[in-house]
Write a protein that holds these residues in place. Structure first.
Motif, PDB file in Angstrom:
ATOM      1  N   GLN A  36       8.695  -3.659 -14.096  1.00 42.47           N
ATOM      2  CA  GLN A  36       9.557  -4.840 -14.007  1.00 42.47           C
ATOM      3  C   GLN A  36       9.296  -5.622 -12.728  1.00 42.47           C
ATOM      4  O   GLN A  36       9.024  -5.051 -11.678  1.00 42.47           O
ATOM      5  CB  GLN A  36      11.031  -4.420 -14.021  1.00 42.47           C
ATOM      6  N   THR A  37       9.419  -6.939 -12.823  1.00 41.97           N
ATOM      7  CA  THR A  37       9.298  -7.789 -11.658  1.00 41.97           C
ATOM      8  C   THR A  37      10.603  -7.742 -10.862  1.00 41.97           C
ATOM      9  O   THR A  37      11.688  -7.738 -11.442  1.00 41.97           O
ATOM     10  CB  THR A  37       9.006  -9.233 -12.097  1.00 41.97           C
ATOM     11  N   THR A  69       5.644  -8.544  -8.114  1.00 43.13           N
ATOM     12  CA  THR A  69       5.232  -8.267  -9.477  1.00 43.13           C
ATOM     13  C   THR A  69       4.204  -7.154  -9.472  1.00 43.13           C
ATOM     14  O   THR A  69       3.593  -6.842  -8.449  1.00 43.13           O
ATOM     15  CB  THR A  69       4.590  -9.494 -10.140  1.00 43.13           C
ATOM     16  N   THR A  89       8.900   0.434 -10.646  1.00 41.89           N
ATOM     17  CA  THR A  89       9.948  -0.280 -11.382  1.00 41.89           C
ATOM     18  C   THR A  89       9.683  -0.260 -12.881  1.00 41.89           C
ATOM     19  O   THR A  89      10.239  -1.077 -13.610  1.00 41.89           O
ATOM     20  CB  THR A  89      10.004  -1.755 -10.952  1.00 41.89           C
ATOM     21  N   SER A  90       8.861   0.636 -13.327  1.00 42.24           N
ATOM     22  CA  SER A  90       8.421   0.666 -14.728  1.00 42.24           C
ATOM     23  C   SER A  90       7.882  -0.693 -15.153  1.00 42.24           C
ATOM     24  O   SER A  90       8.112  -1.149 -16.268  1.00 42.24           O
ATOM     25  CB  SER A  90       9.568   1.063 -15.652  1.00 42.24           C
TER      26      SER A  90
END
Ligand SMILES: Nc1ncnc2c1ncn2[C@@H]1O[C@H](COP(=O)(O)OP(=O)(O)OP(=O)(O)O)[C@@H](O)[C@H]1O
Ligand SMILES: [Mg+2]
Lengths: 437, 266
Positions: free
Chosen positions: A175-176, A359, A172-173
């Motif tokens: 991202q959470t 996360t 997700t690069s």
């Protein structure tokens, strides 16, 4: 007992033993396990006193059980890994990666790419299954490199620690992903993620029946072959203690009620008129705890009752002998790492459900907690020895220390110092014990 | 190799021109040996002569570089311990090869566990069998619940022997089986060897005790530096001549010389 041969036998005579030793012999209890349980009790009582009566409360114990679940589940797999003289440093990262896979699946790919509507049960089922599959596949890959390509487990899983943590970021690069599916979140515990008073009692009673049935079938088996039996009082004692512990735990879980706010909302939603003195809704056993117990039972069965388990221990005791006995040692090793990966994925489901998010940092440093739990639980780093129950108790002990210190308001650096100290102390005590036996 | 005995039967096992090298060392060099049903063949030689290595090739622990193995006259492929066991070849290893952390019964049945109808380990049945077979070898033995690491050297050796005779071996390999045993237990193993022999089982016996060898073996085969010095019937050579074979590699007239025999006499 029915054996009436007159040949002298080469074993210690029962009359030479003191009363405590006689008690141990009759009940066939494991001294190390007793030691662990006593240590746990001492720590609990100590923290209870130090915290001014905050530790041994239903609320804290219930939270403790939920917090321990993920590490306890992974520790059962780590036992097999360490028993075969290997190590897995990558479980925390596998957890992170699988958590991310499950999060991205239910929040993005399944709804957006496959068009599954939000709220559909397929969402959490497919997300969970894909996470478990990915975990097992990662474990299989590690196992293959270790067993068939001959790279030491320490190196392979150290590489895995970096690779899968990086992979989780990449998904997700960084991202959470949140929030999680409603049903999926039940695996994280909480008021909804618990089974309530009635079901908890039912589970407890089933467990008691199971204990009695196992004691009985064991006795019947031994009678069939005229082997020495435990005295009846010892059987009754073991059964009674086990049932008391089970029912006591259920009672504690049922004494912890839902928070007032949630009860109020629940009553509004279901149009319940509040009774006098307020409504008490018990949590009961949390779903992640049930999952941990189920994993514990399956893993105990696997280690004690199946060929696979027997081979795992034989390989740990003497790899060369195991190979000469015709055991496919490499395949067994690969299966162990596969299982470890799968269990890390189960841990991922629980952790991400509890956090209600995936996360990038999920499971960071968990490998150390898991290894510590297994080792404190009596798993020997020299290989060949360890029990699933011990490792789960080890996880509970570690978590008790950690939650207890939070309760006491000890700051993080000192917490780490104490945990590190306890780890070394526990293993030193175990080493001393092993030398004496 | 021409069989030594004039008997018309085919040998139980025949190992032909077996070689294996570890790194540069030729641990076994062009060795041939055979064994007939109901026969005890003793394998002798100095330390490091290659005896254990040769029989480990037969038991599937090592893969030979060259050579063929025949069982009942037919060439067989033995590439793993499992293959060897399939042909009824059971081995008592010099190192005993026991898993130290599990009990005697688990060791006896390692790799061949008895299962219940539920597909789980039948530990009780395995212990019952273990008690039977250990009773035959060492009636005093009672420590069935202990991991074998806690047993004495002799008790461990008894467990290793019991494992080899438990599965109706047709070919038994005993690599110094009595090295750790007391006199009474050694005598018991001697009796066992005679009994198994009378049942038609063929036995390779590796031993450094030349008296034992002459007591139990029908033939001796002496190895030196990986090569076979010679093979002889125990009735046709003296103990001193066998010692000469072991130490000097000198093949007496009563023996059939192998590739390792000293050439000077010729
Ligand atoms: N796995 C191995 N790797 C390297 N070399 C080996 C290996 N096994 C045996 N050797 C070498 O092969 C030679 C023969 O060893 P082997 O064990 O067969 O001797 P042995 O006749 O059984 O001796 P002993 O009477 O001491 O048991 C020795 O030089 C030994 O160092
Ligand atoms: Mg040897």
């Amino acid at each position: 007992m029915t054996d009436t041969t007159t040949t002298p036998v080469d074993r210690a005579r029962a009359s030479d033993l003191g009363p405590f030793a006689r008690f141990l012999k009759a009940t066939e209890l494991d001294v190390r396990m007793l030691g662990m349980v006593s240590a746990l009790v001492i720590i609990w009582v100590g923290l209870h006193i130090l915290s001014g009566g905050l530790f041994l409360t239903p609320r804290n114990l219930w939270n403790l059980s939920v917090q321990s679940a993920s590490v306890a589940i992974m520790a059962t797999g780590m036992v097999l890994v360490i028993v075969t003289r290997n190590i897995d440093l990558s479980v925390g990262s596998i957890l992170g990666f699988c958590g991310m896979v499950m999060g991205v699946m239910q929040a993005q790919w399944l709804p957006q790419v496959f068009g599954i509507p939000l709220g559909s049960p397929w969402l959490w089922i497919l997300a969970l299954c894909s996470g478990l599959l990915v975990g097992a596949a990662i474990g299989a890959l590690h196992g293959y490199v270790i067993a068939y390509m001959g790279v030491p487990a320490f190196i392979v899983t150290l590489g895995g620690l970096l690779i899968w943590r990086g992979g989780a970021w990449w998904l997700t690069s960084g991202q959470t992903v949140a929030p999680m599916d409603e049903t999926y979140r039940l695996m994280g515990g909480g008021p909804q993620g618990s089974i309530g008073a009635t079901w908890s009692w039912i589970v407890g009673l089933i467990a008691c029946v199971g204990v009695v049935w196992m004691l009985r079938s064991d006795r019947v088996q031994r009678q069939r072959f005229h082997f020495p039996l435990r005295p009846l009082w010892a059987e009754a004692f073991l059964g009674a203690v086990a049932c008391a512990v089970i029912l006591g735990a259920v009672w504690i879980a049922n004494s912890y009620g839902w928070p007032i706010g949630i009860v109020r909302r629940y009553m509004q939603e279901n149009a319940i008129v509040p009774p006098e003195g307020g409504l008490f809704i018990a949590h009961g056993i949390a779903i992640p705890v049930l999952m941990a117990i189920a994993v514990g039972i399956v893993m105990t069965f696997l280690t004690r009752r199946t060929r696979f388990g027997r081979y795992v221990f034989a390989i740990g005791g003497n790899p060369e002998a195991a190979a000469l006995a015709g055991i496919a040692t490499r395949w067994v090793t690969m299966k162990i790492f596969m299982l470890m990966g799968l269990l890390a994925a189960v841990g991922a489901a629980i952790s991400s459900a509890r956090l209600n998010a995936s996360t990038n940092a999920l499971g960071t440093l968990d490998e150390l907690l898991v290894i510590a739990a297994a080792v404190i639980g009596g798993t020997s780093l020299a290989g060949g020895a360890g029990t699933v129950l011990g490792a789960m108790l080890g996880a509970l002990l570690m978590q008790s220390l950690q939650s207890g210190m939070v309760l006491l308001g000890i700051d993080t650096p000192l917490q780490n110092i104490i945990v590190g100290f306890v780890l070394v102390l526990a293993v030193w005590l175990d080493t001393m014990y092993r030398k004496r036996v | 190799m021409v069989p030594l005995a004039p008997t018309p039967e085919v040998p139980l096992v025949e190992m032909r021109d077996i070689s294996i090298a570890f790194g540069g060392i030729r641990a076994v060099d062009d060795a041939s040996i055979d064994l007939y049903p109901g026969e005890v063949v003793a394998l002798l030689g100095h330390n490091g002569a290659g005896k254990s290595t040769l029989i480990k090739i037969l038991s599937g622990a090592y893969k030979r570089d060259t050579g063929t193995i025949l069982v009942n006259g037919e060439e067989v492929a033995i590439n793993s311990p499992r293959d060897a066991k399939k042909y009824g070849i059971e081995t008592i290893y010099q190192t005993l090869a026991l898993a130290d952390n599990v009990d005697a019964a688990a060791n006896l049945f390692l790799g061949r566990e008895l299962m219940t109808s539920w597909g789980t380990l039948d530990d009780v049945a395995m212990e019952a069998e273990a008690r039977k077979v250990m009773g035959r070898l060492n009636p005093r033995f009672q420590r069935f619940k202990d991991p074998v690491a806690r047993l004495s050297g002799g008790q461990r050796q008894s467990v290793a022997i019991a494992r080899a005779i438990l599965f109706n071996a047709r070919i038994l390999i005993m690599d110094e089986p009595t090295a750790a045993l007391g006199p009474q237990e050694t005598a018991q193993v001697g009796e066992l060897v005679k009994q198994l022999k009378s049942e038609g089982i063929g036995i390779f016996l590796i031993s450094h005790d030349i008296h034992d060898v002459f007591d139990l073996a029908d033939r001796v085969c002496v190895m030196k530096n990986g090569q076979v010095v010679g093979t002889a019937k125990t009735t046709e050579v003296t103990q001193d001549e066998v010692l000469g074979m072991i130490i000097l590699g000198k093949c007496p007239p009563g023996a059939i010389p192998g590739p390792g025999a000293m050439k000077a006499a010729a």
